[in-house]
Scaffold this active site. Structure first.
Site, PDB file in Angstrom:
ATOM      1  N   THR A  63      -7.027  82.009  45.658  1.00  0.00           N
ATOM      2  CA  THR A  63      -5.823  81.285  45.233  1.00  0.00           C
ATOM      3  C   THR A  63      -4.749  81.168  46.318  1.00  0.00           C
ATOM      4  O   THR A  63      -3.638  80.717  46.033  1.00  0.00           O
ATOM      5  CB  THR A  63      -5.200  81.957  43.996  1.00  0.00           C
ATOM      6  OG1 THR A  63      -4.886  83.318  44.317  1.00  0.00           O
ATOM      7  CG2 THR A  63      -6.149  81.919  42.807  1.00  0.00           C
ATOM      8  N   TYR A 126      -7.637  73.925  48.627  1.00  0.00           N
ATOM      9  CA  TYR A 126      -7.677  74.760  47.425  1.00  0.00           C
ATOM     10  C   TYR A 126      -8.008  73.922  46.191  1.00  0.00           C
ATOM     11  O   TYR A 126      -8.927  74.227  45.433  1.00  0.00           O
ATOM     12  CB  TYR A 126      -6.347  75.474  47.227  1.00  0.00           C
ATOM     13  CG  TYR A 126      -6.171  76.068  45.854  1.00  0.00           C
ATOM     14  CD1 TYR A 126      -6.915  77.180  45.453  1.00  0.00           C
ATOM     15  CD2 TYR A 126      -5.271  75.513  44.938  1.00  0.00           C
ATOM     16  CE1 TYR A 126      -6.770  77.722  44.181  1.00  0.00           C
ATOM     17  CE2 TYR A 126      -5.114  76.047  43.671  1.00  0.00           C
ATOM     18  CZ  TYR A 126      -5.864  77.144  43.285  1.00  0.00           C
ATOM     19  OH  TYR A 126      -5.716  77.663  42.028  1.00  0.00           O
TER      20      TYR A 126
END
Length: 288
Positions: A63, A126
């Site tokens: 993350t 991401y």
């Protein structure tokens, strides 16, 4: 019912652990990355064979949004290969997978809350790896719930709320971006929603009804900027420092963020009867 939780030491994993005692009908198996390395297919098979779960909640993820721009292989390994390995293990062992995804799968160019049917267009590595993980799961296993969420915070781990509180002790003023709009999500509320879906699915399976698999959005209600979020955090904690709004152009980051990523929660509320608190109300329940 046995529920295996990956990423047990992350903020969502710890949030699930903190409320696990309220779910006596669930036998939890909490696995940190050292207990279960989701990037290792053989390790996944071993743990599934040993624990014999009915459900797997994948709370493990890469993350670090900005770091992912320079660590794309690491992000891909966890968010794509890891998701693929879990989906295959779930498929082989007859386990339902509950996977956590993100608002970063959207480009942020809308001005209305995103629904589950809206086109995806991630603007960062991401976001792309999280979308690729979703796609891998959908190709491998029918029995899945994918839950997209946003701006997750809690008393656990590293997150925006804890960063603001730390910086407020170190500085007399803060500049926070005010032109990115989304919704904070209390990780405890997210954990509660996940477990409600788990119980709904289990009951539906027992009664021979459809289990409503698919993609769902979940965050708290309402919308705000990062500046609004920071202002409320300081207000609740009775901290008075100079807080100034700035534009994204004044705070460049390696990864591009969606300018608007509010999620429409109608589907999850209607399907599972989940009641959702406003982000302001929920923020007030967190004690550091």
């Amino acid at each position: 019912m046995v529920v295996l939780v990956t990423g047990a030491n992350g903020q969502l994993g710890k949030s699930i652990q903190s409320i696990a005692g309220s779910y006596p009908d669930i036998q939890f198996v909490f696995c940190s990355s050292s207990d279960l390395d989701i990037t290792n297919k053989e390790n996944c098979v071993f743990v599934f064979d040993k624990s014999n779960p009915d459900y797997c909640i994948n709370a493990a993820a890469y993350t670090a949004v900005d770091k992912a721009e320079s660590e794309s292989e690491k992000a891909h390994l966890v968010n794509v290969i890891g998701a693929k390995n879990l989906a295959e293990a779930c498929n082989d062992f007859g386990v339902t997978l509950i996977h956590i995804s993100t608002d970063f799968v959207f480009d942020g160019n809308k001005s209305l809350p995103y629904t589950e049917e809206d086109a995806t267009n991630p603007q960062s590595i991401y976001g792309q790896t999280k979308l690729d993980g979703e796609s891998a799961i959908q190709k491998i296993i029918n029995n899945h719930f994918i839950i997209r969420t946003s701006w997750v915070y809690s008393q656990f781990g590293n997150n925006f709320m804890k960063t603001i509180l730390r910086l407020a002790k170190e500085r007399t003023s803060l500049n926070i971006v005010s032109d990115q709009i989304g919704t904070p999500t209390n990780a405890i509320n997210l954990a509660e929603a996940i477990l409600k879906i788990t119980l709904f699915s289990s009951l539906s399976k027992a009664e021979g009804r459809g289990e409503a698999f698919g993609i769902y959005n979940f965050s708290n209600e309402g919308e705000c900027s990062w500046y609004d979020f920071a202002k409320k955090i300081l207000e609740i904690n009775n901290i008075n420092i100079d807080l100034q709004p700035i534009l994204t152009t004044s705070y460049p980051t390696p990864a591009k963020r969606p300018k608007y990523s509010v999620l429409n929660k109608s589907k999850i509320k209607n399907r599972f009867g989940i009641e959702i608190k406003s982000w302001e109300e929920s923020l007030e329940t967190i004690v550091i």
